[in-house]
Design a protein around this motif. Structure first.
Motif, short mmCIF file in Angstrom:
data_model
loop_
_atom_site.label_atom_id
_atom_site.label_comp_id
_atom_site.label_asym_id
_atom_site.label_seq_id
_atom_site.Cartn_x
_atom_site.Cartn_y
_atom_site.Cartn_z
N ASP A 164 -3.51 1.00 12.87
CA ASP A 164 -4.97 1.11 12.84
C ASP A 164 -5.40 2.11 11.77
N GLY A 165 -4.59 3.14 11.57
CA GLY A 165 -4.89 4.13 10.54
C GLY A 165 -4.96 3.50 9.16
N TYR A 166 -4.08 2.54 8.89
CA TYR A 166 -4.10 1.86 7.60
C TYR A 166 -5.40 1.08 7.42
N GLN A 167 -5.91 0.48 8.48
CA GLN A 167 -7.17 -0.26 8.38
C GLN A 167 -8.30 0.70 7.98
N GLU A 168 -8.29 1.90 8.51
CA GLU A 168 -9.30 2.90 8.14
C GLU A 168 -9.07 3.38 6.70
N TRP A 169 -7.81 3.58 6.31
CA TRP A 169 -7.45 3.95 4.93
C TRP A 169 -8.01 2.91 3.96
N LYS A 170 -7.77 1.64 4.28
CA LYS A 170 -8.29 0.54 3.45
C LYS A 170 -9.82 0.59 3.36
N ARG A 171 -10.46 0.76 4.49
CA ARG A 171 -11.92 0.78 4.52
C ARG A 171 -12.48 1.89 3.63
N GLN A 172 -11.84 3.05 3.66
CA GLN A 172 -12.33 4.19 2.89
C GLN A 172 -12.00 4.10 1.40
N LEU A 173 -10.85 3.51 1.04
CA LEU A 173 -10.36 3.65 -0.33
C LEU A 173 -10.24 2.38 -1.17
N HIS A 174 -9.96 1.26 -0.57
CA HIS A 174 -9.58 0.09 -1.37
C HIS A 174 -10.70 -0.44 -2.27
N HIS A 175 -11.94 -0.19 -1.94
CA HIS A 175 -13.03 -0.66 -2.79
C HIS A 175 -13.14 0.12 -4.11
N TYR A 176 -12.42 1.22 -4.23
CA TYR A 176 -12.44 2.01 -5.47
C TYR A 176 -11.59 1.38 -6.59
N TYR A 177 -10.64 0.54 -6.26
CA TYR A 177 -9.60 0.14 -7.21
C TYR A 177 -9.90 -1.18 -7.92
N ASP A 178 -9.63 -1.17 -9.23
CA ASP A 178 -9.70 -2.39 -10.03
C ASP A 178 -8.81 -2.20 -11.26
N PRO A 179 -7.70 -2.92 -11.31
CA PRO A 179 -7.20 -3.88 -10.34
C PRO A 179 -6.59 -3.17 -9.12
N PHE A 180 -6.27 -3.98 -8.12
CA PHE A 180 -5.65 -3.41 -6.93
C PHE A 180 -4.27 -2.87 -7.30
N PRO A 181 -3.90 -1.68 -6.81
CA PRO A 181 -2.65 -1.06 -7.23
C PRO A 181 -1.39 -1.80 -6.77
N VAL A 182 -0.40 -1.75 -7.62
CA VAL A 182 0.95 -2.18 -7.25
C VAL A 182 1.63 -0.96 -6.65
N VAL A 183 2.24 -1.14 -5.50
CA VAL A 183 2.94 -0.05 -4.81
C VAL A 183 4.43 -0.36 -4.85
N GLU A 184 5.20 0.62 -5.31
CA GLU A 184 6.65 0.46 -5.37
C GLU A 184 7.31 1.64 -4.67
N HIS A 185 8.56 1.43 -4.27
CA HIS A 185 9.30 2.44 -3.52
C HIS A 185 10.57 2.81 -4.27
N TYR A 186 10.91 4.08 -4.24
CA TYR A 186 12.06 4.60 -4.97
C TYR A 186 12.91 5.45 -4.03
N GLU A 187 14.20 5.47 -4.32
CA GLU A 187 15.10 6.36 -3.61
C GLU A 187 15.76 7.29 -4.61
N ASN A 188 16.05 8.49 -4.18
CA ASN A 188 16.65 9.50 -5.03
C ASN A 188 18.11 9.15 -5.35
N ILE A 189 18.49 9.41 -6.58
CA ILE A 189 19.89 9.26 -7.00
C ILE A 189 20.43 10.67 -7.23
N PRO A 190 21.32 11.12 -6.37
CA PRO A 190 21.86 12.47 -6.56
C PRO A 190 22.62 12.56 -7.88
N LEU A 191 22.36 13.60 -8.63
CA LEU A 191 23.04 13.78 -9.93
C LEU A 191 23.96 14.97 -9.88
#
Length: 97
Positions: A70-97
């Motif tokens: 439900d929190g995401y629905q509120e997040w969307k309501r508050q923020l998603h109308h700001y974006y053009d184009p809609f953002p691409v979301v990607e996920h990354y994991e750390n590579i220990p060096l």
């Protein structure tokens, strides 16, 4: 630990109110299971462009826990109308060096 990265392009006419609204909405994401921390950074070269970085304990905490909440629905309501184009979301994991 997983890093969520989203490039946010905010509509020019809405740029002034975006940061204030984002600050308010931050409490939503910060309350989610698996949330570690987040940052919003403003691009110096491109007005209205931001990068959102969110650290999660697991990928599932973001894509299943947060996005199906439900929190995401509120997040969307508050923020998603700001974006053009809609953002691409990607996920990354750390590579220990």
């Amino acid at each position: 630990m997983i890093l969520e990265v989203a490039i946010l392009n905010v509509k020019q006419e809405m740029n002034d109110s975006f940061v204030a609204t984002f600050k308010q909405a931050s409490s939503i994401i910060a309350s989610m299971k698996g949330y570690i921390r987040h940052e919003l950074q403003r691009c110096l070269e491109r007005e209205g462009q931001y990068v959102l970085l969110v650290w999660w304990e697991t990928l599932e905490d973001h894509v299943e826990g947060f996005r199906q909440s439900d929190g995401y629905q509120e997040w969307k309501r508050q923020l998603h109308h700001y974006y053009d184009p809609f953002p691409v979301v990607e996920h990354y994991e750390n590579i220990p060096l």
